[in-house]
Motif scaffolding. Structure first.
Motif, PDB file in Angstrom:
ATOM      1  N   LEU A   1      -9.092  18.390  18.358  1.00  0.00           N
ATOM      2  CA  LEU A   1      -8.760  18.152  16.852  1.00  0.00           C
ATOM      3  C   LEU A   1      -7.767  19.615  16.549  1.00  0.00           C
ATOM      4  CD1 LEU A   1      -9.244  17.267  14.439  1.00  0.00           C
ATOM      5  CD2 LEU A   1     -11.319  18.184  14.033  1.00  0.00           C
ATOM      6  N   VAL A   2      -8.179  20.351  17.211  1.00  0.00           N
ATOM      7  CA  VAL A   2      -7.369  21.537  16.195  1.00  0.00           C
ATOM      8  C   VAL A   2      -5.737  21.423  17.014  1.00  0.00           C
ATOM      9  CG1 VAL A   2      -6.763  24.037  16.882  1.00  0.00           C
ATOM     10  CG2 VAL A   2      -8.654  23.572  16.157  1.00  0.00           C
ATOM     11  N   THR A   3      -5.790  21.059  18.254  1.00  0.00           N
ATOM     12  CA  THR A   3      -4.345  20.744  19.021  1.00  0.00           C
ATOM     13  C   THR A   3      -3.780  19.496  17.618  1.00  0.00           C
ATOM     14  OG1 THR A   3      -5.592  20.995  21.129  1.00  0.00           O
ATOM     15  CG2 THR A   3      -3.061  19.562  21.375  1.00  0.00           C
ATOM     16  N   ALA A   4      -4.530  18.252  17.775  1.00  0.00           N
ATOM     17  CA  ALA A   4      -3.816  17.111  16.869  1.00  0.00           C
ATOM     18  C   ALA A   4      -3.126  18.320  15.200  1.00  0.00           C
ATOM     19  CB  ALA A   4      -4.684  16.181  16.977  1.00  0.00           C
ATOM     20  N   ILE A   5      -4.218  18.669  15.232  1.00  0.00           N
ATOM     21  CA  ILE A   5      -3.195  19.157  13.571  1.00  0.00           C
ATOM     22  C   ILE A   5      -2.441  20.197  13.822  1.00  0.00           C
ATOM     23  CG2 ILE A   5      -4.475  20.932  11.735  1.00  0.00           C
ATOM     24  CD1 ILE A   5      -6.968  19.710  12.004  1.00  0.00           C
ATOM     25  N   SER A   6      -2.629  20.883  14.717  1.00  0.00           N
ATOM     26  CA  SER A   6      -1.364  22.007  14.914  1.00  0.00           C
ATOM     27  C   SER A   6       0.180  20.692  15.119  1.00  0.00           C
ATOM     28  CB  SER A   6      -1.810  23.110  16.257  1.00  0.00           C
ATOM     29  OG  SER A   6      -2.760  23.532  16.272  1.00  0.00           O
ATOM     30  N   ASP A   7      -0.480  19.721  15.920  1.00  0.00           N
ATOM     31  CA  ASP A   7       1.029  19.052  16.117  1.00  0.00           C
ATOM     32  C   ASP A   7       1.426  18.382  14.713  1.00  0.00           C
ATOM     33  OD1 ASP A   7       1.033  20.060  19.025  1.00  0.00           O
ATOM     34  OD2 ASP A   7       0.259  18.315  19.287  1.00  0.00           O
ATOM     35  N   LEU A   8       0.758  18.600  13.205  1.00  0.00           N
ATOM     36  CA  LEU A   8       1.479  18.151  12.579  1.00  0.00           C
ATOM     37  C   LEU A   8       2.705  18.150  11.912  1.00  0.00           C
ATOM     38  CD1 LEU A   8      -1.861  17.065  10.137  1.00  0.00           C
ATOM     39  CD2 LEU A   8      -0.057  15.820  11.403  1.00  0.00           C
TER      40      LEU A   8
END
Length: 94
Positions: free
Chosen positions: A30-37
């Motif tokens: 989840l943190v990775t997905a948010i960071s990729d925004l």
């Protein structure tokens, strides 16, 4: 943005301290997905990235529910029926 990022890292650290391995893995995804925004990219790309964030959030919540035993099992028939009734009442607005 810095404040939100620090809150996110703090939440991840909390999950890493207290969570089981599936919860930790889901939190890191989840943190990775948010960071990729990327807000400054094309609308289609942002839509794709935000869909990935929503999917990662759902996976994280499912892992947490499973870890906390909030999910029902086949032998918990009364609980399953109660949850279905509750959801039906919420959808109809009663």
């Amino acid at each position: 943005m810095w404040e939100i990022t620090s809150d996110l890292i703090g939440a991840l650290n909390g999950a890493q301290l207290c969570g089981s391995m599936p919860v930790i893995a889901a939190a890191e995804a989840l943190v990775t997905a948010i960071s990729d925004l990327e807000l400054h990219k094309s609308a289609a790309r942002f839509q794709q990235q935000s869909a990935a964030v929503v999917a990662a959030r759902e996976a994280f919540l499912d892992a947490c529910r499973e870890d906390l035993a909030y999910t029902t099992h086949w032998w918990q028939i009364r609980r399953c029926l109660g949850e279905r009734r509750f959801l039906r009442r919420q959808q109809t607005g009663r």
